[in-house]
Design an enzyme around this catalytic site. Sequence first.
Site, short mmCIF file in Angstrom:
data_model
loop_
_atom_site.label_atom_id
_atom_site.label_comp_id
_atom_site.label_asym_id
_atom_site.label_seq_id
_atom_site.Cartn_x
_atom_site.Cartn_y
_atom_site.Cartn_z
N HIS A 1 -5.95 -6.14 -2.66
CA HIS A 1 -6.90 -6.06 -1.56
C HIS A 1 -7.20 -7.43 -0.97
O HIS A 1 -7.98 -7.54 -0.03
CB HIS A 1 -8.21 -5.40 -2.02
CG HIS A 1 -8.11 -3.93 -2.22
ND1 HIS A 1 -9.16 -3.16 -2.68
CD2 HIS A 1 -7.08 -3.07 -2.03
CE1 HIS A 1 -8.78 -1.90 -2.76
NE2 HIS A 1 -7.52 -1.82 -2.38
N ASN B 1 -3.17 9.14 3.65
CA ASN B 1 -1.88 8.57 4.01
C ASN B 1 -1.65 8.46 5.52
O ASN B 1 -0.65 7.86 5.94
CB ASN B 1 -0.74 9.39 3.40
CG ASN B 1 -0.58 9.16 1.92
OD1 ASN B 1 -1.09 8.18 1.37
ND2 ASN B 1 0.11 10.07 1.24
N HIS C 1 0.81 4.14 -2.90
CA HIS C 1 0.58 5.55 -2.58
C HIS C 1 1.77 6.41 -2.99
O HIS C 1 1.59 7.58 -3.33
CB HIS C 1 0.31 5.71 -1.08
CG HIS C 1 -1.08 5.33 -0.69
ND1 HIS C 1 -1.88 6.10 0.13
CD2 HIS C 1 -1.84 4.25 -1.02
CE1 HIS C 1 -3.06 5.52 0.29
NE2 HIS C 1 -3.06 4.39 -0.40
N ARG D 1 0.85 -1.20 0.00
CA ARG D 1 0.00 0.00 0.00
C ARG D 1 0.88 1.25 0.00
O ARG D 1 0.59 2.22 -0.71
CB ARG D 1 -0.92 -0.01 1.22
CG ARG D 1 -1.87 1.18 1.29
CD ARG D 1 -2.93 0.98 2.34
NE ARG D 1 -3.83 2.13 2.37
CZ ARG D 1 -3.91 3.00 3.39
NH1 ARG D 1 -3.15 2.82 4.45
NH2 ARG D 1 -4.74 4.00 3.33
#
Length: 327
Positions: free
Chosen positions: A192, A93, A65, A61
């Site tokens: 996910h 974040n 990002h 993740r």
Amino acid sequence: MKAAYTIFILVVSLALFDVSNAQKLNNNFYKRTCPRVEMIVKEIIQNRIRKNPSLGAKLIRMQFHDCFVRGCDASVLLDTVNNPKAEKEAIPNQSLSGFDVIDEIKTAIERACPRVVSCADIIALAARDAVSAHFKKPLWDVQLGRRDGRVSLATEINGNLPGPFSNISSLIQLFNRKGLDVNDLVVLSGAHTIGDSHCAAFSRRLYNFTGKGDADPSLDRTYAETLRKQCPNPASTAITVEMDPGSSLSFDNHYYDILLQKKGLFVSDAALLTDRNSNRVVTRLQRSSSSFFSAFAKSMKKMAAIGVLTGRAGEIRQNCRVINPLK
């Protein structure tokens, strides 16, 4: 017309610049300058993941990002120094974690090869190794040679990261802007299958989907009831639930099973079934785990090359949290 043409040339030039930079990445970038870099990363990740089995979800993740904002330049690692606020302080974040792992790796690498290995490359290696840890082999190749950026702005997050309530058209447009297609969108959403989410990211689907106190009709009713028991209204920031029920520590293609059962946790998950092309990819990946692993490796290679800095661009940070002082 001339202005439009100039803009077109600029966009094409920028695209070509990104492509040429990505082509400068390679698997043996540190062969002479830091030959043990991958072993150092792997050893630290293996040690950390014994204590924190969900580390893979956290680091992949983080990489996502980072790459979607300013490219894969480790800008997400920078702390705010005075003003303006850095990326990690933006709301999407604030739930990122694993920064201490990157710090530990960077410290170890700096001892072995001072001022050689970028923080951006460390993120890419650490995410790959954390997700791959239970497989005893790397699930995808990581090309190296990125350099670190010197800018990190919280204001650049909006519009560059997909939100949990994104619909399919906005998802496709965003991924296209990053050089990724519908196939990449569905494949990378498969990440996910590991990790958890705070209730606030999806509670509207349970309690007030259209502003009338209703639930999202695209969400399986039984699953929605289960989620309501786990996530009371209003949503608590202390409660998290698995994104892939019963499989949140297993990196596999089970995510696509739950999508087809209408149990995708986010609106953005369910959105993958609303487009003919993305729906087709979901079905293909659900039918074959080997297809998923192969496709994921290819899409990760593309994502990890978004907007990379190479050559003399950027810098090699000595501390991943702060830019180097100007000479």
